[in-house]
Write a protein that holds these residues in place. Structure first.
Motif, PDB file in Angstrom:
ATOM      1  N   GLU A  25     193.287  52.110 105.408  1.00  0.00           N
ATOM      2  CA  GLU A  25     194.679  52.033 104.973  1.00  0.00           C
ATOM      3  C   GLU A  25     195.529  51.504 106.111  1.00  0.00           C
ATOM      4  O   GLU A  25     195.408  51.963 107.251  1.00  0.00           O
ATOM      5  N   ILE A  26     196.397  50.540 105.812  1.00  0.00           N
ATOM      6  CA  ILE A  26     197.332  50.006 106.793  1.00  0.00           C
ATOM      7  C   ILE A  26     198.738  50.248 106.258  1.00  0.00           C
ATOM      8  O   ILE A  26     199.102  49.739 105.202  1.00  0.00           O
ATOM      9  N   ASN A  27     199.509  51.045 106.975  1.00  0.00           N
ATOM     10  CA  ASN A  27     200.908  51.297 106.620  1.00  0.00           C
ATOM     11  C   ASN A  27     201.788  50.483 107.562  1.00  0.00           C
ATOM     12  O   ASN A  27     201.670  50.624 108.786  1.00  0.00           O
ATOM     13  N   VAL A  28     202.641  49.658 106.999  1.00  0.00           N
ATOM     14  CA  VAL A  28     203.572  48.857 107.793  1.00  0.00           C
ATOM     15  C   VAL A  28     204.946  49.510 107.673  1.00  0.00           C
ATOM     16  O   VAL A  28     205.471  49.658 106.570  1.00  0.00           O
ATOM     17  N   LEU A  29     205.485  49.918 108.811  1.00  0.00           N
ATOM     18  CA  LEU A  29     206.793  50.571 108.837  1.00  0.00           C
ATOM     19  C   LEU A  29     207.795  49.674 109.547  1.00  0.00           C
ATOM     20  O   LEU A  29     207.548  49.222 110.676  1.00  0.00           O
ATOM     21  N   ASP A  30     208.922  49.427 108.892  1.00  0.00           N
ATOM     22  CA  ASP A  30     209.979  48.582 109.447  1.00  0.00           C
ATOM     23  C   ASP A  30     210.851  49.427 110.376  1.00  0.00           C
ATOM     24  O   ASP A  30     211.535  50.347 109.934  1.00  0.00           O
ATOM     25  N   VAL A  31     210.822  49.115 111.650  1.00  0.00           N
ATOM     26  CA  VAL A  31     211.577  49.908 112.628  1.00  0.00           C
ATOM     27  C   VAL A  31     213.083  49.792 112.401  1.00  0.00           C
ATOM     28  O   VAL A  31     213.829  50.702 112.754  1.00  0.00           O
ATOM     29  N   ASP A  32     213.526  48.696 111.801  1.00  0.00           N
ATOM     30  CA  ASP A  32     214.958  48.512 111.560  1.00  0.00           C
ATOM     31  C   ASP A  32     215.478  49.411 110.443  1.00  0.00           C
ATOM     32  O   ASP A  32     216.679  49.577 110.298  1.00  0.00           O
ATOM     33  N   ALA A  33     214.586  50.008 109.671  1.00  0.00           N
ATOM     34  CA  ALA A  33     214.990  50.878 108.568  1.00  0.00           C
ATOM     35  C   ALA A  33     215.158  52.337 108.986  1.00  0.00           C
ATOM     36  O   ALA A  33     215.606  53.155 108.187  1.00  0.00           O
TER      37      ALA A  33
END
Length: 83
Positions: free
Chosen positions: A32-40
């Motif tokens: 599983e790859i979770n991509v988290l937007d740091v700007d959010a």
């Protein structure tokens, strides 16, 4: 199952390149790859702002481990998967 967290941002070309390289490396495996937007998220932005992309590996019962930032470190990811 091994999971990965990629701290990223939408307009970052290095982020897209690292994600693609990771997906290519893991192509024959199920992770599983979770991509988290740091700007959010203000906390993520404060922690990772200029360091994105940053890749962490997550295994149950172990602390999250920073594997690389800016570019995929194939050796680090492979060692993490084998550990």
């Amino acid at each position: 199952m091994t999971k990965f967290i990629l701290y990223s941002r939408s307009y970052c070309h290095l982020c897209g390149e690292l994600l693609q390289a990771l997906q290519n490396l893991l192509a024959d495996q199920h992770h599983e790859i979770n991509v988290l937007d740091v700007d959010a998220d203000p906390e993520l932005l404060a922690c990772f702002d200029e360091r994105v992309p940053v890749l962490f590996g997550v295994k149950q019962g172990m602390p999250d481990q920073e594997l690389c930032h800016y570019f995929l470190d194939r050796e680090s990811v492979t060692a993490f998967l084998k550990a």
